[in-house]
Scaffold this active site. Sequence first.
Site, PDB file in Angstrom:
ATOM      1  N   GLY A   1     133.313  40.161 -33.378  1.00 12.18           N
ATOM      2  CA  GLY A   1     134.004  40.944 -34.408  1.00 12.18           C
ATOM      3  C   GLY A   1     134.765  40.046 -35.369  1.00 12.18           C
ATOM      4  O   GLY A   1     134.592  38.823 -35.378  1.00 12.18           O
TER       5      GLY A   1
ATOM      6  N   ASP B   1     120.127  33.872 -24.580  1.00 10.14           N
ATOM      7  CA  ASP B   1     119.100  34.919 -24.464  1.00 10.14           C
ATOM      8  C   ASP B   1     117.770  34.486 -25.087  1.00 10.14           C
ATOM      9  O   ASP B   1     116.751  35.126 -24.868  1.00 10.14           O
ATOM     10  CB  ASP B   1     119.572  36.201 -25.159  1.00 10.14           C
ATOM     11  CG  ASP B   1     120.714  36.855 -24.409  1.00 10.14           C
ATOM     12  OD1 ASP B   1     121.035  36.373 -23.315  1.00 10.14           O
ATOM     13  OD2 ASP B   1     121.277  37.833 -24.916  1.00 10.14           O
TER      14      ASP B   1
ATOM     15  N   ASP C   1     122.382  35.702 -33.070  1.00 13.01           N
ATOM     16  CA  ASP C   1     121.809  36.518 -34.139  1.00 13.01           C
ATOM     17  C   ASP C   1     122.887  37.155 -35.018  1.00 13.01           C
ATOM     18  O   ASP C   1     122.781  37.145 -36.245  1.00 13.01           O
ATOM     19  CB  ASP C   1     120.863  37.581 -33.553  1.00 13.01           C
ATOM     20  CG  ASP C   1     121.518  38.449 -32.497  1.00 13.01           C
ATOM     21  OD1 ASP C   1     122.564  38.046 -31.947  1.00 13.01           O
ATOM     22  OD2 ASP C   1     120.992  39.542 -32.218  1.00 13.01           O
ATOM     23  N   GLY C   2     123.952  37.683 -34.385  1.00 13.90           N
ATOM     24  CA  GLY C   2     125.042  38.288 -35.159  1.00 13.90           C
ATOM     25  C   GLY C   2     125.704  37.248 -36.053  1.00 13.90           C
ATOM     26  O   GLY C   2     125.937  37.481 -37.248  1.00 13.90           O
ATOM     27  N   THR C   3     125.966  36.086 -35.492  1.00 14.90           N
ATOM     28  CA  THR C   3     126.625  35.011 -36.244  1.00 14.90           C
ATOM     29  C   THR C   3     125.789  34.585 -37.449  1.00 14.90           C
ATOM     30  O   THR C   3     126.325  34.342 -38.536  1.00 14.90           O
ATOM     31  CB  THR C   3     126.836  33.790 -35.312  1.00 14.90           C
ATOM     32  OG1 THR C   3     127.534  34.224 -34.151  1.00 14.90           O
ATOM     33  CG2 THR C   3     127.614  32.698 -36.003  1.00 14.90           C
TER      34      THR C   3
ATOM     35  N   GLY D   1     120.601  38.804 -20.595  1.00 15.52           N
ATOM     36  CA  GLY D   1     119.453  39.161 -21.430  1.00 15.52           C
ATOM     37  C   GLY D   1     119.568  40.628 -21.800  1.00 15.52           C
ATOM     38  O   GLY D   1     119.098  41.504 -21.099  1.00 15.52           O
TER      39      GLY D   1
HETATM   40  N1  LIG Z   1     125.513  42.101 -39.497  1.00 16.72           N
HETATM   41  C1  LIG Z   1     126.569  41.291 -39.480  1.00 16.72           C
HETATM   42  N2  LIG Z   1     127.177  40.923 -40.628  1.00 16.72           N
HETATM   43  C2  LIG Z   1     128.254  40.095 -40.625  1.00 16.72           C
HETATM   44  N3  LIG Z   1     128.778  39.574 -39.502  1.00 16.72           N
HETATM   45  C3  LIG Z   1     128.235  39.892 -38.327  1.00 16.72           C
HETATM   46  C4  LIG Z   1     127.093  40.767 -38.254  1.00 16.72           C
HETATM   47  N4  LIG Z   1     126.760  40.909 -36.950  1.00 16.72           N
HETATM   48  C5  LIG Z   1     127.647  40.166 -36.257  1.00 16.72           C
HETATM   49  N5  LIG Z   1     128.520  39.554 -37.078  1.00 16.72           N
HETATM   50  C6  LIG Z   1     129.626  38.674 -36.686  1.00 16.72           C
HETATM   51  O1  LIG Z   1     129.108  37.536 -36.002  1.00 16.72           O
HETATM   52  C7  LIG Z   1     129.948  37.158 -34.927  1.00 16.72           C
HETATM   53  C8  LIG Z   1     129.160  37.017 -33.659  1.00 16.72           C
HETATM   54  O2  LIG Z   1     128.324  38.163 -33.426  1.00 16.72           O
HETATM   55  P1  LIG Z   1     127.944  38.627 -31.954  1.00 16.72           P
HETATM   56  O3  LIG Z   1     129.187  38.941 -31.195  1.00 16.72           O
HETATM   57  O4  LIG Z   1     126.949  39.693 -32.076  1.00 16.72           O
HETATM   58  O5  LIG Z   1     127.360  37.348 -31.245  1.00 16.72           O
HETATM   59  P2  LIG Z   1     126.043  36.526 -31.548  1.00 16.72           P
HETATM   60  O6  LIG Z   1     126.280  35.584 -32.644  1.00 16.72           O
HETATM   61  O7  LIG Z   1     124.908  37.473 -31.711  1.00 16.72           O
HETATM   62  O8  LIG Z   1     125.931  35.669 -30.226  1.00 16.72           O
HETATM   63  P3  LIG Z   1     125.387  36.146 -28.798  1.00 16.72           P
HETATM   64  O9  LIG Z   1     124.760  37.481 -28.940  1.00 16.72           O
HETATM   65  O10 LIG Z   1     124.418  35.078 -28.413  1.00 16.72           O
HETATM   66  O11 LIG Z   1     126.566  36.140 -27.920  1.00 16.72           O
HETATM   67  C9  LIG Z   1     131.041  38.213 -34.822  1.00 16.72           C
HETATM   68  O12 LIG Z   1     132.244  37.645 -35.321  1.00 16.72           O
HETATM   69  C10 LIG Z   1     130.547  39.363 -35.689  1.00 16.72           C
HETATM   70  O13 LIG Z   1     131.605  40.029 -36.355  1.00 16.72           O
HETATM   71  O1  LIG Z   2     130.597  39.736 -22.109  1.00 17.94           O
HETATM   72  P1  LIG Z   2     130.324  39.128 -23.430  1.00 17.94           P
HETATM   73  O2  LIG Z   2     131.098  37.919 -23.724  1.00 17.94           O
HETATM   74  O3  LIG Z   2     130.378  40.116 -24.532  1.00 17.94           O
HETATM   75  O4  LIG Z   2     128.829  38.561 -23.408  1.00 17.94           O
HETATM   76  C1  LIG Z   2     127.742  39.216 -22.850  1.00 17.94           C
HETATM   77  C2  LIG Z   2     126.494  38.934 -23.633  1.00 17.94           C
HETATM   78  O5  LIG Z   2     126.427  37.644 -24.181  1.00 17.94           O
HETATM   79  C3  LIG Z   2     125.155  37.072 -23.978  1.00 17.94           C
HETATM   80  O6  LIG Z   2     125.311  36.062 -23.035  1.00 17.94           O
HETATM   81  C4  LIG Z   2     124.592  36.420 -25.219  1.00 17.94           C
HETATM   82  O7  LIG Z   2     124.292  37.353 -26.163  1.00 17.94           O
HETATM   83  C5  LIG Z   2     124.293  38.233 -23.471  1.00 17.94           C
HETATM   84  O8  LIG Z   2     123.271  37.846 -22.619  1.00 17.94           O
HETATM   85  C6  LIG Z   2     125.302  39.110 -22.803  1.00 17.94           C
HETATM   86  O9  LIG Z   2     124.930  40.453 -22.790  1.00 17.94           O
HETATM   87 MG   LIG Z   3     123.644  38.530 -30.308  1.00 22.76          MG
END
Ligand SMILES: Nc1ncnc2c1ncn2[C@@H]1O[C@H](COP(=O)(O)OP(=O)(O)OP(=O)(O)O)[C@@H](O)[C@H]1O
Ligand SMILES: O=P(O)(O)OC[C@H]1O[C@](O)(CO)[C@@H](O)[C@@H]1O
Ligand SMILES: [Mg+2]
Length: 483
Positions: free
Chosen positions: A199, A254, A224-226, A298
């Site tokens: 977030g 993942d 992916d989110g980052t 995963g």
């Molecule tokens: N569509 C988006 N647009 C802008 N920022 C985003 C979006 N999706 C996610 N983010 C931001 O990216 C950061 C990381 O996102 P997220 O918690 O989904 O983890 P991630 O990068 O996918 O890593 P993982 O899933 O491997 O833990 C967060 O600070 C979130 O607010």
């Molecule tokens: O409990 P947290 O920190 O949100 O992370 C859990 C998630 O993070 C990951 O390790 C990476 O996206 C996922 O496999 C798992 O669902």
């Molecule tokens: Mg992710």
Amino acid sequence: MGSVSNGASELRCGGAAEANSDDHKFEKKVEYLNSKNEFPKLAKIVNGEYGYTLEDVPHLCDYIPHLPTYTNPLQHNLAYSAVRQYFVDYDDTVAQKIVVHKDTPRGTHFRRAGPRQRVYFESDDVRACIVTCGGLCPGLNTVIREIVCGLHHMYGVKRVLGIDGGYRGFYAKNTISLTPNSVNNIHKRGGTILGTSRGGHDTKKIVDSIQDRGINQVYIIGGDGTQKGAAVIFEEIRRRGLKVAVAGIPKTIDNDIPVIDKSFGFDSAVEEAERAINAAHVEATSFENGIGLVKLMGRYSGFIAMYATIASRDVDCCLIPESPFYLEGRGGLFEYIEKRIKENGHMVIVIAEGAGQELLTESLRSANKEDASGNKLLQDVGLWISQKIKDHFSKQRKTAVNLKYIDPTYMIRAIPSNASDNVYCTLLAQSAVHGAMAGYTGFTVGPVNGRHAYIPFHRINERQNKVVITDRMWARLLSSFLE
Ligand SMILES: Nc1ncnc2c1ncn2[C@@H]1O[C@H](COP(=O)(O)OP(=O)(O)OP(=O)(O)O)[C@@H](O)[C@H]1O
Ligand SMILES: O=P(O)(O)OC[C@H]1O[C@](O)(CO)[C@@H](O)[C@@H]1O
Ligand SMILES: [Mg+2]
């Protein structure tokens, strides 16, 4: 020199300073897709002969004309002077598809990563920052270390800031000064010395902070989110016309990031998952009708479960989100367990946390809850399925089973990276540094068929990498159960 057309104006082409007209063996045509007049998402497509396509990444001089360039300081670096062809040729690209036929088009390519003859930043002017976001992953500290050391030792960059605690750290926290000395030993530790979070992505506040602090290179490590967050930061930076390079380094245990061969930390995570599977096997074989059950991470992709299963050879059943299953009746999980226990006297089950969620939510009637980043919060499938198996066999009274449930989920991502991941992280970090110094921006770096490449954000963000259960790898896994 080539030109970039967005339908409205002619701009200098990214990397053009090192190119000359002889450099281009292919017909050069660069287009912006989504070409609305107001800052469309960048998609630079270069078409060449025989169906060759380059999906290029943005460059600072796409939107800032007449940028000066400088000799790459690596030219005077003793360590690299013996390398026969150290600098990457302007036209070097990496093929996405490596298996081809005589008559197939050459297909999609990405710009090859690596050092360029000319750079777009003077060492003393660089003010870089590094941020880590999302969940933990082995190797985060190695990437941080290698960005700091790569900038310092290869390019003479002295000013590198760490952003504290993920995206929100840009505007809510003080920065951390990073030097080769302060990061020297961090690759031996799990986690991230910078902290991370979910977030808190506020594009305006983040880019304001980048601008206010005079940062001109942003290294963003995350999943992916980052990378989606990085893409919007890049768009805003471009909209403001700032000379700031944005480089993404993909992170996720993942392995759900598309295009790249695999993500860093994945190997280390699989290795650690093996230890849990070994324990489950020891428990299962030591008790009558023993069942060892291991839950692995995963959410949407079962890669860790699949690879750990194939590597172990002790697993009898692997449940992943991509392959739906059911419990009762013919062809159901209970029937399979009965058969395996009868044949072997024990069994080991691996389940990815995202598997069978549709069965669970139905039975638990859970609300659709999300974490701070908007990721769906999952029910604990491991606990649920353990209880279901126990209930089934105690009701049935024929076979009393001894089930041991092991949940190593956080342990496998909190470890330091193994040796091969450390080397991989080093290459990723150095590729990102070379790309930013060369003025490329809006890219994620990663290996494509073994060669590191710069991949435009939209290609990374358009889909999630998933296990394809009609591919050979899944067939290998299934065949291991028949051995
Ligand atoms: N569509 C988006 N647009 C802008 N920022 C985003 C979006 N999706 C996610 N983010 C931001 O990216 C950061 C990381 O996102 P997220 O918690 O989904 O983890 P991630 O990068 O996918 O890593 P993982 O899933 O491997 O833990 C967060 O600070 C979130 O607010
Ligand atoms: O409990 P947290 O920190 O949100 O992370 C859990 C998630 O993070 C990951 O390790 C990476 O996206 C996922 O496999 C798992 O669902
Ligand atoms: Mg992710």
